[in-house]
Write a protein that holds these residues in place. Structure first.
Motif, PDB file in Angstrom:
ATOM      1  N   VAL A  18       0.816  -1.219   0.000  1.00 30.35           N
ATOM      2  CA  VAL A  18       0.000   0.000   0.000  1.00 30.35           C
ATOM      3  C   VAL A  18       0.848   1.266   0.000  1.00 30.35           C
ATOM      4  N   LEU A  19       2.129   1.137   0.317  1.00 32.03           N
ATOM      5  CA  LEU A  19       3.011   2.313   0.354  1.00 32.03           C
ATOM      6  C   LEU A  19       3.773   2.522  -0.943  1.00 32.03           C
ATOM      7  N   SER A  20       3.559   1.659  -1.929  1.00 29.70           N
ATOM      8  CA  SER A  20       4.278   1.788  -3.192  1.00 29.70           C
ATOM      9  C   SER A  20       4.021   3.152  -3.818  1.00 29.70           C
ATOM     10  N   PRO A  21       5.074   3.857  -4.215  1.00 30.08           N
ATOM     11  CA  PRO A  21       4.896   5.187  -4.799  1.00 30.08           C
ATOM     12  C   PRO A  21       4.022   5.159  -6.049  1.00 30.08           C
ATOM     13  N   GLY A  22       3.051   6.048  -6.074  1.00 31.78           N
ATOM     14  CA  GLY A  22       2.193   6.237  -7.232  1.00 31.78           C
ATOM     15  C   GLY A  22       1.960   7.721  -7.353  1.00 31.78           C
ATOM     16  N   ALA A  23       0.694   8.134  -7.226  1.00 28.54           N
ATOM     17  CA  ALA A  23       0.403   9.566  -7.172  1.00 28.54           C
ATOM     18  C   ALA A  23       0.975  10.177  -5.901  1.00 28.54           C
ATOM     19  N   VAL A  24       1.063   9.350  -4.849  1.00 29.61           N
ATOM     20  CA  VAL A  24       1.642   9.783  -3.571  1.00 29.61           C
ATOM     21  C   VAL A  24       3.025   9.163  -3.453  1.00 29.61           C
ATOM     22  N   LYS A  25       4.032  10.005  -3.261  1.00 39.39           N
ATOM     23  CA  LYS A  25       5.413   9.543  -3.221  1.00 39.39           C
ATOM     24  C   LYS A  25       6.095   9.958  -1.923  1.00 39.39           C
ATOM     25  N   PRO A  26       7.061   9.169  -1.449  1.00 40.23           N
ATOM     26  CA  PRO A  26       7.847   9.587  -0.280  1.00 40.23           C
ATOM     27  C   PRO A  26       8.552  10.913  -0.541  1.00 40.23           C
ATOM     28  N   ALA A  27       8.750  11.686   0.526  1.00 39.54           N
ATOM     29  CA  ALA A  27       9.377  13.001   0.400  1.00 39.54           C
ATOM     30  C   ALA A  27      10.238  13.267   1.630  1.00 39.54           C
ATOM     31  N   PRO A  28      11.160  14.220   1.556  1.00 36.47           N
ATOM     32  CA  PRO A  28      11.949  14.580   2.741  1.00 36.47           C
ATOM     33  C   PRO A  28      11.045  15.123   3.843  1.00 36.47           C
ATOM     34  N   VAL A  29      11.323  14.733   5.072  1.00 37.38           N
ATOM     35  CA  VAL A  29      10.551  15.185   6.229  1.00 37.38           C
ATOM     36  C   VAL A  29      11.510  15.466   7.377  1.00 37.38           C
ATOM     37  N   GLY A  30      11.073  16.276   8.332  1.00 38.23           N
ATOM     38  CA  GLY A  30      11.981  16.694   9.391  1.00 38.23           C
ATOM     39  C   GLY A  30      11.462  16.465  10.784  1.00 38.23           C
ATOM     40  N   GLY A  31      12.371  16.537  11.753  1.00 41.52           N
ATOM     41  CA  GLY A  31      12.006  16.372  13.154  1.00 41.52           C
ATOM     42  C   GLY A  31      13.067  16.969  14.047  1.00 41.52           C
ATOM     43  N   LEU A  32      12.815  16.909  15.354  1.00 38.92           N
ATOM     44  CA  LEU A  32      13.711  17.501  16.349  1.00 38.92           C
ATOM     45  C   LEU A  32      14.250  16.445  17.304  1.00 38.92           C
ATOM     46  N   TRP A  33      15.542  16.544  17.597  1.00 36.90           N
ATOM     47  CA  TRP A  33      16.186  15.649  18.560  1.00 36.90           C
ATOM     48  C   TRP A  33      16.149  16.253  19.965  1.00 36.90           C
ATOM     49  N   ARG A  81      -2.321  12.853   0.588  1.00 36.87           N
ATOM     50  CA  ARG A  81      -3.336  11.958   1.137  1.00 36.87           C
ATOM     51  C   ARG A  81      -2.683  10.637   1.525  1.00 36.87           C
ATOM     52  N   PHE A  82      -3.485   9.728   2.134  1.00 38.24           N
ATOM     53  CA  PHE A  82      -2.979   8.394   2.404  1.00 38.24           C
ATOM     54  C   PHE A  82      -2.404   7.813   1.118  1.00 38.24           C
ATOM     55  N   PRO A  83      -1.210   7.223   1.149  1.00 33.72           N
ATOM     56  CA  PRO A  83      -0.423   6.820   2.326  1.00 33.72           C
ATOM     57  C   PRO A  83       0.763   7.739   2.644  1.00 33.72           C
ATOM     58  N   ALA A  84       0.681   9.034   2.312  1.00 35.19           N
ATOM     59  CA  ALA A  84       1.832   9.924   2.481  1.00 35.19           C
ATOM     60  C   ALA A  84       2.375   9.912   3.906  1.00 35.19           C
ATOM     61  N   ALA A  85       1.508  10.112   4.893  1.00 39.71           N
ATOM     62  CA  ALA A  85       1.971  10.168   6.281  1.00 39.71           C
ATOM     63  C   ALA A  85       2.603   8.845   6.706  1.00 39.71           C
ATOM     64  N   LEU A  86       2.019   7.734   6.276  1.00 35.23           N
ATOM     65  CA  LEU A  86       2.570   6.430   6.626  1.00 35.23           C
ATOM     66  C   LEU A  86       3.905   6.200   5.921  1.00 35.23           C
ATOM     67  N   GLN A  87       4.033   6.665   4.697  1.00 36.47           N
ATOM     68  CA  GLN A  87       5.341   6.630   4.035  1.00 36.47           C
ATOM     69  C   GLN A  87       6.374   7.378   4.871  1.00 36.47           C
ATOM     70  N   ASP A  88       5.965   8.512   5.435  1.00 35.02           N
ATOM     71  CA  ASP A  88       6.879   9.318   6.239  1.00 35.02           C
ATOM     72  C   ASP A  88       7.320   8.571   7.501  1.00 35.02           C
ATOM     73  N   LEU A  89       6.409   7.825   8.118  1.00 35.22           N
ATOM     74  CA  LEU A  89       6.784   7.052   9.302  1.00 35.22           C
ATOM     75  C   LEU A  89       7.831   6.008   8.943  1.00 35.22           C
TER      76      LEU A  89
END
Length: 369
Positions: A98-113, A179-187
């Motif tokens: 379900v996470l295979s890139p299609g219209a929704v693709k993985p992208a750079p994301v950030g966080g804090l240590w 949209r789904f699954p973008a956030a899950l891709q980010d996880l």
């Protein structure tokens, strides 16, 4: 369709109205809730009785103006300097099914240590426990700011003895590409990043609140079928949004205590509308989006926290029951009396440090830490 207040010049007018309204209702809320008999629950403090309706007012503002807070998060990430990490997507093979890139693709994301990132001078990470936390926001709001990250990190270091916490901000759903699954891709991206630093998977504790809790559950489901990534050592979800449907707002209105909790129906409806994929959802996608009534087997110990008087409690309790009934699962539900939605994010302002300590002490015992 976006509310009429989400665009200028009406957005500016609504913001002015909202500020004036808040200034007017604040003293009224204080006076109204001084008698314990006038509070939603006599056991509530005056602070909690006042902050909850103020939080709802904030959610009204964000929902009506479509202000998702991401610009604030990005600004604070810049200020954090070396504690901020921009994480690039992992190898393409990590995102399958379900996470295979299609219209929704993985992208750079950030966080804090917290308290600091890994450095070349850091000793071996073999025995270090790290918490990877994902904040809530109904899939549309961003809460990756310092004040929230510091609250989570402080609790995790004190009561789970985690040496570091990474407070990860996934992409809010703002368009068809998020949209789904973008956030899950980010996880998956964040989890791959943590492992790439040298942390042992068994020393990683996944944590998420509200919609972030939903995503942690989805990540566990995904990792159970992934051949690319090992399982984490444990997972904690705080007030997870486990029943996500196209009628999210109407569903919430039928929940017990919906009128006294912090969430509002229109926020949840916005979240569902923005997060659901536009195409007809497959049964597999629905299981990832709304885990209630879609239990699964997991080898990861799962600790579920809920406020006993939050509106989502019945759904969370039923989800915990369904997961417990799966052979081989280790699942524990911890309910805090007279507590509303999302204790881990709100406890500092409400003076509920003891309640968080009790929950995390229970989790530590359950995990065998």
């Amino acid at each position: 369709m976006a509310p009429i207040w989400s665009k200028q010049p009406l957005k500016g007018a609504f913001i002015t109205f909202h500020i004036i309204r808040t200034l007017i209702i604040l003293p009224w809320l204080i006076v109204r809730h001084i008698p314990k008999s006038a509070r939603p629950f006599p056991q509530w403090s005056l602070k909690l009785s006042v902050i909850n309706p103020l939080a709802r007012e904030l959610f009204v503002y964000q929902t009506e103006t479509r202000s998702n807070g991401m610009s604030t998060v990005e600004s604070e990430h810049k200020k954090a300097k070396e504690r901020h990490s921009l994480t690039n997507p992992a190898d393409a093979g990590v995102y399958s099914g379900v996470l295979s890139p299609g219209a929704v693709k993985p992208a750079p994301v950030g966080g804090l240590w917290y308290p600091a990132p890994i450095s070349k001078e850091s000793p071996t990470l073999d025995d270090e426990k790290v918490v990877l936390h994902f904040p809530g926001g109904a899939f549309v709001l961003a809460f990756g700011q310092e004040m929230y990250g510091q609250a989570v990190s402080t609790a995790m270091s004190k009561h789970l003895k985690a040496s570091r916490t990474f407070f990860a901000q996934y992409r809010p759903a703002v368009d068809d590409a998020t949209r789904f699954p973008a956030a899950l891709q980010d996880l998956v991206t964040f989890y791959s990043y943590i492992l790439s630093l040298g942390f042992k998977s068994q020393n990683v504790i996944l944590s998420g609140d509200s919609a972030g809790g939903n995503l942690v559950v989805a990540l566990l489901r995904y990792l159970e079928t992934s051949v690319e990534l090992p399982l984490p050592g444990a997972a904690i979800v705080w007030s997870p949004w486990v029943h996500v449907t196209p009628r999210a707002g109407a569903d919430y209105e039928t929940c017990r205590n919906a009128g006294s909790d912090v969430l509002i129906p229109s926020l949840l409806q916005w979240g569902a509308d923005a997060y659901f994929p536009k195409h007809e959802r497959t049964p597999e996608e629905l299981a990832y989006i709304s885990p209630l009534n879609h239990p699964f087997q997991t080898r990861v110990p799962l600790f579920i926290h809920a406020g006993a008087v939050e509106a989502l409690y019945a759904a969370i309790e039923e989800f915990a029951k369904q997961m417990t009934e799966i052979d081989g699962n280790r699942v524990k539900l911890h309910a805090t009396d007279f507590t509303t939605h999302d204790l881990i994010m709100s406890y500092p302002g409400l003076g509920m440090e003891q309640e968080v300590k009790n929950a995390l002490t229970d989790a530590s015992s359950f995990f065998g830490l």
